[in-house]
Enzyme design. Structure first.
Site, short mmCIF file in Angstrom:
data_model
loop_
_atom_site.label_atom_id
_atom_site.label_comp_id
_atom_site.label_asym_id
_atom_site.label_seq_id
_atom_site.Cartn_x
_atom_site.Cartn_y
_atom_site.Cartn_z
N GLY A 100 5.59 -0.16 -7.08
CA GLY A 100 5.26 1.05 -7.81
C GLY A 100 4.59 0.74 -9.15
O GLY A 100 4.35 1.65 -9.95
N PHE A 101 4.29 -0.55 -9.38
CA PHE A 101 3.59 -0.93 -10.62
C PHE A 101 2.35 -1.75 -10.28
O PHE A 101 2.32 -2.49 -9.31
CB PHE A 101 4.52 -1.75 -11.53
CG PHE A 101 5.54 -0.88 -12.18
CD1 PHE A 101 5.26 -0.26 -13.39
CD2 PHE A 101 6.74 -0.64 -11.55
CE1 PHE A 101 6.20 0.59 -13.97
CE2 PHE A 101 7.69 0.20 -12.12
CZ PHE A 101 7.40 0.82 -13.33
N ILE B 170 7.77 -5.71 -8.68
CA ILE B 170 8.46 -4.43 -8.83
C ILE B 170 7.53 -3.38 -8.21
O ILE B 170 6.44 -3.12 -8.73
CB ILE B 170 8.71 -4.08 -10.32
CG1 ILE B 170 9.30 -5.28 -11.08
CG2 ILE B 170 9.57 -2.84 -10.44
CD1 ILE B 170 10.73 -5.62 -10.80
N HIS C 274 0.88 -1.18 0.00
CA HIS C 274 0.00 0.00 0.00
C HIS C 274 0.92 1.23 0.00
O HIS C 274 1.62 1.47 -0.97
CB HIS C 274 -0.92 -0.11 1.23
CG HIS C 274 -2.08 0.84 1.28
ND1 HIS C 274 -2.41 1.68 0.26
CD2 HIS C 274 -3.00 1.06 2.27
CE1 HIS C 274 -3.48 2.39 0.61
NE2 HIS C 274 -3.86 2.03 1.83
N ARG D 22 -2.68 9.51 -11.77
CA ARG D 22 -1.77 10.33 -10.97
C ARG D 22 -0.33 10.22 -11.49
O ARG D 22 0.51 11.08 -11.24
CB ARG D 22 -1.84 9.90 -9.50
CG ARG D 22 -3.25 10.04 -8.93
CD ARG D 22 -3.41 9.30 -7.61
NE ARG D 22 -3.22 7.86 -7.76
CZ ARG D 22 -3.31 6.99 -6.77
NH1 ARG D 22 -3.58 7.41 -5.55
NH2 ARG D 22 -3.12 5.69 -6.97
N HIS E 242 -2.08 -2.06 -10.16
CA HIS E 242 -3.10 -1.47 -9.29
C HIS E 242 -4.30 -2.40 -9.17
O HIS E 242 -4.64 -3.09 -10.13
CB HIS E 242 -3.56 -0.10 -9.83
CG HIS E 242 -4.21 0.71 -8.78
ND1 HIS E 242 -5.55 0.62 -8.52
CD2 HIS E 242 -3.69 1.56 -7.87
CE1 HIS E 242 -5.83 1.42 -7.51
NE2 HIS E 242 -4.72 2.00 -7.08
N ASP F 293 2.90 5.79 -6.97
CA ASP F 293 4.09 5.74 -6.12
C ASP F 293 5.41 5.77 -6.87
O ASP F 293 6.42 6.23 -6.33
CB ASP F 293 4.05 4.47 -5.27
CG ASP F 293 2.95 4.53 -4.24
OD1 ASP F 293 2.83 5.58 -3.59
OD2 ASP F 293 2.20 3.55 -4.10
C1 LIG Z 1 -1.03 -3.12 -6.27
C2 LIG Z 1 -1.19 -4.64 -6.33
C3 LIG Z 1 -1.21 -5.19 -4.89
C4 LIG Z 1 -2.48 -4.96 -7.07
O1 LIG Z 1 -2.65 -6.29 -6.98
P1 LIG Z 1 -3.80 -7.13 -7.71
O2 LIG Z 1 -4.77 -6.34 -8.44
O3 LIG Z 1 -4.31 -8.03 -6.68
O4 LIG Z 1 -3.01 -7.87 -8.82
P2 LIG Z 1 -2.27 -9.23 -8.59
O5 LIG Z 1 -1.39 -9.14 -7.39
O6 LIG Z 1 -3.28 -10.32 -8.62
O7 LIG Z 1 -1.38 -9.30 -9.90
C5 LIG Z 1 -1.78 -9.82 -11.16
C6 LIG Z 1 -0.55 -10.36 -11.89
O8 LIG Z 1 0.35 -9.28 -12.16
C7 LIG Z 1 1.58 -9.47 -11.46
N1 LIG Z 1 1.97 -8.21 -10.87
C8 LIG Z 1 1.15 -7.30 -10.31
N2 LIG Z 1 1.85 -6.25 -9.85
C9 LIG Z 1 3.14 -6.53 -10.16
C10 LIG Z 1 4.33 -5.82 -9.94
N3 LIG Z 1 4.31 -4.64 -9.31
N4 LIG Z 1 5.49 -6.37 -10.35
C11 LIG Z 1 5.50 -7.56 -10.99
N5 LIG Z 1 4.39 -8.28 -11.23
C12 LIG Z 1 3.23 -7.76 -10.82
C13 LIG Z 1 1.27 -10.49 -10.36
O9 LIG Z 1 2.42 -11.21 -9.97
C14 LIG Z 1 0.24 -11.34 -11.03
O10 LIG Z 1 0.90 -12.22 -11.91
P3 LIG Z 1 0.37 -13.75 -12.08
O11 LIG Z 1 -1.01 -13.60 -12.66
O12 LIG Z 1 1.36 -14.33 -13.00
O13 LIG Z 1 0.36 -14.33 -10.71
C15 LIG Z 1 -0.01 -5.25 -7.09
O14 LIG Z 1 0.01 -4.76 -8.41
C16 LIG Z 1 1.30 -5.01 -6.40
O15 LIG Z 1 1.68 -5.78 -5.50
N6 LIG Z 1 2.05 -3.93 -6.81
C17 LIG Z 1 3.28 -3.58 -6.17
C18 LIG Z 1 3.01 -2.78 -4.90
C19 LIG Z 1 2.54 -1.37 -5.19
O16 LIG Z 1 3.06 -0.69 -6.04
N7 LIG Z 1 1.55 -0.94 -4.40
C20 LIG Z 1 1.00 0.39 -4.49
C21 LIG Z 1 -0.37 0.35 -5.06
S1 LIG Z 1 -0.99 1.99 -5.40
#
Ligand SMILES: CC(C)(COP(=O)(O)OP(=O)(O)OC[C@H]1O[C@@H](n2cnc3c(N)ncnc32)[C@H](O)[C@@H]1OP(=O)(O)O)[C@@H](O)C(=O)NCCC(=O)NCCS
Length: 370
Positions: free
Chosen positions: A252-253, A250, A216, A264, A255, A306
């Site tokens: 910051g990627f 990674i 988050h 944003r 959503h 982020d």
């Molecule tokens: C934000 C977040 C939690 C959203 O999660 P979500 O909608 O539940 O999406 P998921 O975690 O199910 O991801 C879907 C797929 O994309 C991949 N993925 C998602 N975000 C990724 C990232 N930042 N880097 C690499 N792979 C990523 C997941 O591994 C998953 O792959 P799979 O289908 O092969 O297992 C997730 O993108 C993440 O962990 N991002 C990094 C943390 C971040 O930047 N948080 C700030 C949010 S504003």
């Protein structure tokens, strides 16, 4: 499980914000965040969230003056802050400060909720910077300054000088971008707490703890850790391909709600570029762009709010450990608006859970258990 993590489930109603409705846009009480960030001060946005309308000149002047009068830190709270070591996570500092303030200035009844909201909005920048200076250099920094904005106040204490126009502008925009985001994890935590009719300090303490996690609010600090590892674009590119091969996240990627872009990102990315110009470490901007390109090509994932905040804050000489706490200084406006909204039409939030454990069994007395 379908809807794991409550994805796509409407867990309540709100008139405060829409995230990703129709197109991947963000609106606060009907206003596009792009317009707000281009034309408003953070105080106008905080007022909009709390009082449901953009303030006129007189309302804004009075609001800013009230916030200025609520920046002070009580002596007992200063004593607490001085006991928290430098090595601690500043999110824990804000969480403790909020909880302690709730002891000193408890919310006697809900008639005080706007007062308490303004107090928290005003005091967090003072608390964070007071602790930061005392723990890192032993200085009891003055939190008095002439700035009438939260952005200016924050940077004046941090820098020990008045910020320049660009620094204050970018901080203002950053606070606007982070102010509100519908039923995100920390806001939902605040609403769950509010729905028990608990006090506002408890709601916000829980929200800070929830925002702290790297999935988050903590993502901007993790993004900084990543980009600062690299000396150049080539080594960044190699390392990110390797991380993706190893299925590493990674930060910051991606959503949970937006599908094609985080609105944003373009705004803060543009300012990161502007801030990078003429800076000796401008490579961080180009490294960030390269990682953004790879993530799009390889995973079809976009940078969220982020990612470019990391380089932007860094160019403004903001210490990395303060990135997520700045998010608190901003999101407090959205959190308090949601707490007030929850209280207006309250119902205890108590979802069910799908049971996946064992079928009922006969009880085994202690002396018969293997
Ligand atoms: C934000 C977040 C939690 C959203 O999660 P979500 O909608 O539940 O999406 P998921 O975690 O199910 O991801 C879907 C797929 O994309 C991949 N993925 C998602 N975000 C990724 C990232 N930042 N880097 C690499 N792979 C990523 C997941 O591994 C998953 O792959 P799979 O289908 O092969 O297992 C997730 O993108 C993440 O962990 N991002 C990094 C943390 C971040 O930047 N948080 C700030 C949010 S504003």
């Amino acid at each position: 499980m379908k809807n794991k993590g409550l994805r796509g489930v409407d867990a309540g109603e709100t008139s405060i914000c829409t995230v990703g409705e129709k197109s991947d846009s963000l609106h606060y009480r009907g206003y596009d965040v792009v317009d707000l960030s281009e034309n408003c001060s953070f105080e106008e946005v905080a007022y909009l969230l709390l009082y449901k309308k953009l303030p006129n000149k007189d309302e804004l002047r009075k609001f800013k003056s009230r916030l200025k009068s609520k920046r002070y830190i009580p002596e007992q709270l200063k004593e607490v802050l001085e006991r928290i070591p430098k090595s601690n996570n500043p999110m824990d500092v804000l969480r403790t400060a909020c909880s302690f303030l709730g002891n000193l200035e408890s919310e006697k009844n809900f008639d005080n909720q706007f007062d308490c909201s303004e107090r928290l909005l005003a005091i967090f920048p003072s608390v964070l910077n007071y602790w930061y200076h005392f723990s890192h250099s032993g200085v009891r920094v003055s939190i008095e300054n002439s700035s009438d904005s939260i952005a200016g106040h924050f940077l004046s204490i941090l820098y020990g000088r008045e910020p320049n126009e660009t620094e204050e502008k970018v901080m203002n925009i950053s606070l606007i971008l982070y102010a509100e985001h519908e039923f995100n994890a920390s806001t939902f935590a605040a609403r769950v707490c509010a729905a028990t009719l608990s006090d506002i300090y408890s709601c916000i303490t829980g929200a800070i703890g929830t925002l702290r996690g790297p999935l988050h609010g903590g993502a901007n600090e993790k993004a900084m850790e990543l980009i600062s590892k690299f000396d150049d674009v080539e080594s960044a590119s190699k390392a990110v391909y390797k991380m993706l091969e190893n299925k590493e996240l990674i930060m910051g990627f991606g959503h949970a709600v937006y599908k094609t872009q985080d609105p944003r990102n373009e705004i803060i990315k543009k300012w990161s570029r502007t801030l990078s110009e003429g800076k000796s470490n401008s490579k961080l901007y180009f490294i960030s762009c390269e990682i953004e390109k790879i993530m799009k090509e390889e995973k079809n994932l976009f940078a969220n709010a982020d990612f470019f905040h990391a380089s932007a804050y860094h160019f403004m000489s903001i210490p990395t450990k303060l990135f997520t706490p700045i998010f608190v200084c901003s999101r407090i406006s959205g959190w308090t608006a949601h707490i007030i909204e929850q209280r207006l039409d309250n119902k205890l939030i108590r979802p069910g859970a799908k049971y996946i454990g064992k079928d009922p069994m006969s009880f085994i007395p202690l002396n018969e258990r293997s």
